[in-house]
Design a protein around this motif. Structure first.
Motif, mmCIF file in Angstrom:
data_model
loop_
_atom_site.group_PDB
_atom_site.id
_atom_site.type_symbol
_atom_site.label_atom_id
_atom_site.label_comp_id
_atom_site.label_asym_id
_atom_site.label_seq_id
_atom_site.Cartn_x
_atom_site.Cartn_y
_atom_site.Cartn_z
ATOM 1 N N LEU A 107 -47.707 -35.574 -16.673
ATOM 2 C CA LEU A 107 -47.910 -34.134 -16.163
ATOM 3 C C LEU A 107 -49.435 -34.030 -15.654
ATOM 4 N N SER A 108 -50.263 -34.844 -16.166
ATOM 5 C CA SER A 108 -51.697 -34.521 -15.582
ATOM 6 C C SER A 108 -51.552 -35.359 -14.053
ATOM 7 N N GLN A 109 -50.992 -36.331 -13.883
ATOM 8 C CA GLN A 109 -50.728 -37.218 -12.791
ATOM 9 C C GLN A 109 -49.735 -36.133 -11.551
ATOM 10 N N PHE A 110 -48.954 -35.389 -12.122
ATOM 11 C CA PHE A 110 -48.150 -34.425 -11.383
ATOM 12 C C PHE A 110 -49.062 -33.223 -10.872
ATOM 13 N N LEU A 111 -50.128 -32.844 -11.595
ATOM 14 C CA LEU A 111 -51.153 -31.994 -11.311
ATOM 15 C C LEU A 111 -51.878 -32.441 -10.135
ATOM 16 N N HIS A 112 -52.430 -33.909 -10.267
ATOM 17 C CA HIS A 112 -53.437 -34.124 -9.291
ATOM 18 C C HIS A 112 -52.761 -34.426 -8.060
ATOM 19 N N GLY A 113 -51.560 -35.132 -8.147
ATOM 20 C CA GLY A 113 -50.607 -35.205 -7.175
ATOM 21 C C GLY A 113 -50.282 -33.874 -6.246
ATOM 22 N N GLU A 114 -50.193 -32.817 -7.064
ATOM 23 C CA GLU A 114 -50.029 -31.498 -6.548
ATOM 24 C C GLU A 114 -51.107 -31.005 -5.477
ATOM 25 N N GLN A 115 -52.421 -31.227 -6.166
ATOM 26 C CA GLN A 115 -53.621 -30.834 -5.398
ATOM 27 C C GLN A 115 -53.720 -31.681 -4.197
ATOM 28 N N GLY A 116 -53.330 -33.068 -4.266
ATOM 29 C CA GLY A 116 -53.407 -33.867 -3.135
ATOM 30 C C GLY A 116 -52.498 -33.189 -1.929
ATOM 31 N N ALA A 117 -51.056 -32.880 -2.336
ATOM 32 C CA ALA A 117 -50.221 -32.239 -1.571
ATOM 33 C C ALA A 117 -50.754 -30.929 -1.029
ATOM 34 N N LEU A 118 -51.476 -30.176 -1.833
ATOM 35 C CA LEU A 118 -52.006 -29.063 -1.112
ATOM 36 C C LEU A 118 -52.915 -29.205 -0.133
ATOM 37 N N LEU A 119 -53.870 -30.314 -0.212
ATOM 38 C CA LEU A 119 -54.791 -30.607 0.879
ATOM 39 C C LEU A 119 -54.038 -31.246 2.078
ATOM 40 N N ALA A 120 -53.118 -32.156 1.531
ATOM 41 C CA ALA A 120 -52.552 -32.878 2.776
ATOM 42 C C ALA A 120 -51.775 -32.034 3.609
ATOM 43 N N THR A 121 -51.043 -31.097 2.980
ATOM 44 C CA THR A 121 -50.077 -30.089 3.735
ATOM 45 C C THR A 121 -50.910 -29.218 4.449
ATOM 46 N N ALA A 122 -52.160 -28.813 4.172
ATOM 47 C CA ALA A 122 -52.802 -27.921 4.882
ATOM 48 C C ALA A 122 -53.388 -28.537 6.197
ATOM 49 N N LYS A 123 -53.586 -30.108 5.964
ATOM 50 C CA LYS A 123 -53.984 -30.964 7.195
ATOM 51 C C LYS A 123 -52.634 -30.919 8.126
ATOM 52 N N TYR A 151 -48.899 -26.417 -13.379
ATOM 53 C CA TYR A 151 -49.224 -27.512 -13.847
ATOM 54 C C TYR A 151 -50.396 -27.513 -15.052
ATOM 55 N N HIS A 152 -51.570 -26.861 -14.308
ATOM 56 C CA HIS A 152 -52.832 -26.653 -14.989
ATOM 57 C C HIS A 152 -52.786 -25.781 -16.139
ATOM 58 N N ARG A 153 -52.157 -24.639 -15.931
ATOM 59 C CA ARG A 153 -51.954 -23.668 -17.059
ATOM 60 C C ARG A 153 -51.384 -24.500 -18.194
ATOM 61 N N TYR A 154 -50.068 -25.236 -18.033
ATOM 62 C CA TYR A 154 -49.381 -25.744 -19.051
ATOM 63 C C TYR A 154 -50.277 -26.750 -19.719
ATOM 64 N N LEU A 155 -51.166 -27.357 -18.919
ATOM 65 C CA LEU A 155 -51.910 -28.637 -19.856
ATOM 66 C C LEU A 155 -52.958 -28.121 -20.474
#
Length: 366
Positions: A107-123, A151-155
């Motif tokens: 679940l933590s790697q899901f969270l970190h991957g989602e932040q990466g997706a947030l930045l990449a999609t803005a790009k 994910y952050h809230r759940y973790l």
């Protein structure tokens, strides 16, 4: 949005923030031609299916340890030792700790991957040359922010057990963000990272089948992610089979092969073994060689392989690399345009479901 963080996220190398230098061209589309009807339809679907983190029932009591203990009473410890054949038999307490930490790690790697997706999609919003793709990417940015939130809230509020970003995932996200080519941003995030995550979410639903809050979260996020992967496939189709030079295509092949190895390495979970105080030199080979764990890792590429095939990127070089990893078994499966949802291989589903059914029957008989 207001919630109690009972378990702040661990920091990689103690750093609260990381700077990644990027160089790219931001593109205006002054024509606004909107010729890509499939992207426009996907954009409308994304808007219609948006949801709010507040829609989830955060009052649900999450006690994973209690659920695992109930399974142990049904003989889970012995079954797990038999099913996974660990380097040494695990005690009941060790089974609980391993399950808890594997869930927290994934679940933590899901969270970190989602932040990466947030930045990449803005790009992507800035880079992609078509307005309709900018529309959808902007909609996806909002999706990714919501995924990071839940994910952050759940973790931090519910599971209270989390991990820092895996070095292999961090390296891949850095490379995706640094690359100046818009199609590589798509290829890295929409096809590879999101494609693997989509399959991993399906496995998480099986692993935490009795936890209703994570089931609701995962179902909602999987619906979003299936659109995100389809967005990548629709945007890139025809690009690699058209006028791209041999040298440019080889660079994309190199990227796919390197990214695949990085994604495979992030699944070895050395951070879990380190936290448990178990010898990683003993347990990582187990993760690499045990048939069940091999099948689990391979299954996560079940959407990536047919999507690469649709894009024309299952070239001889990529095929050779994927054959060595035993990933070509997924070549005949439907891609994300034909079938957005992902289904785990039936052999793993049957094995896990039979295991859970025996546990539930034993608990009911008590």
């Amino acid at each position: 949005m207001n919630y109690t963080q009972r378990n702040p996220m661990p920091l990689p190398r103690g750093e609260a923030a990381q700077s990644v230098r990027t160089t790219m061209d931001s593109i205006f589309d002054w024509e606004y031609a909107l010729r890509r009807s499939e992207l426009l339809a996907l954009y409308e679907k994304g808007k219609a299916q948006s949801w709010n983190a507040a829609d989830l029932d955060w009052s649900i009591d999450v006690d994973i340890e209690r659920q695992i203990r109930q399974r142990q009473e049904a003989g889970m410890g012995g079954m797990l030792n038999q099913l996974l054949n660990p380097p040494r038999p695990l005690s009941d307490r060790e089974v609980i700790e391993l399950n808890m930490n594997m869930n927290g790690f994934m679940l933590s790697q899901f969270l970190h991957g989602e932040q990466g997706a947030l930045l990449a999609t803005a790009k992507i919003v800035q880079q992609v040359p078509w307005e309709e793709a900018k529309f959808y990417a902007a909609n996806q940015v909002a999706d990714e922010a919501r995924h990071v939130e839940v994910y952050h809230r759940y973790l931090t509020e519910k599971l209270c057990l989390s991990y820092e970003v895996h070095p292999s995932l961090q390296q891949l996200l850095d490379e995706i963000l640094r690359d100046s080519r818009w199609d590589v941003t798509y290829l890295g995030m929409q096809i590879l990272v999101e494609g693997l995550a989509l399959a991993a979410f399906g496995m998480m639903k099986l692993m935490m089948a009795n936890e209703p809050l994570i089931q609701d979260i995962t179902t909602r996020i999987m619906a979003d992610e299936s659109r995100h992967v389809a967005f990548g496939v629709l945007s890139l189709q025809g690009l690699y089979t058209g006028e791209m030079s041999a040298a440019e295509l080889r660079e994309r092949e190199d990227f796919v092969i390197e990214a695949t190895h990085l994604m495979r390495d992030r699944l070895l979970m050395h951070q879990v073994f380190d936290r448990l105080g178990w010898d990683r030199e003993q347990w990582i080979p187990w993760m690499q060689q045990t048939p069940f764990m091999q099948g689990f890792r391979q299954m996560l590429f079940s959407k990536i392989v047919p999507n690469l095939g649709r894009l024309g990127l299952l070239t001889p070089r990529v095929r050779e690399a994927y054959r060595a990893l035993d990933l070509l078994r997924f070549e005949g499966m439907r891609d994300s345009v034909e079938e957005p949802e992902v289904a785990p291989p039936q052999e793993l589903v049957q094995l896990l479901m039979g295991f859970l059914e025996r546990q539930q029957a034993a608990v009911a008989a008590r």
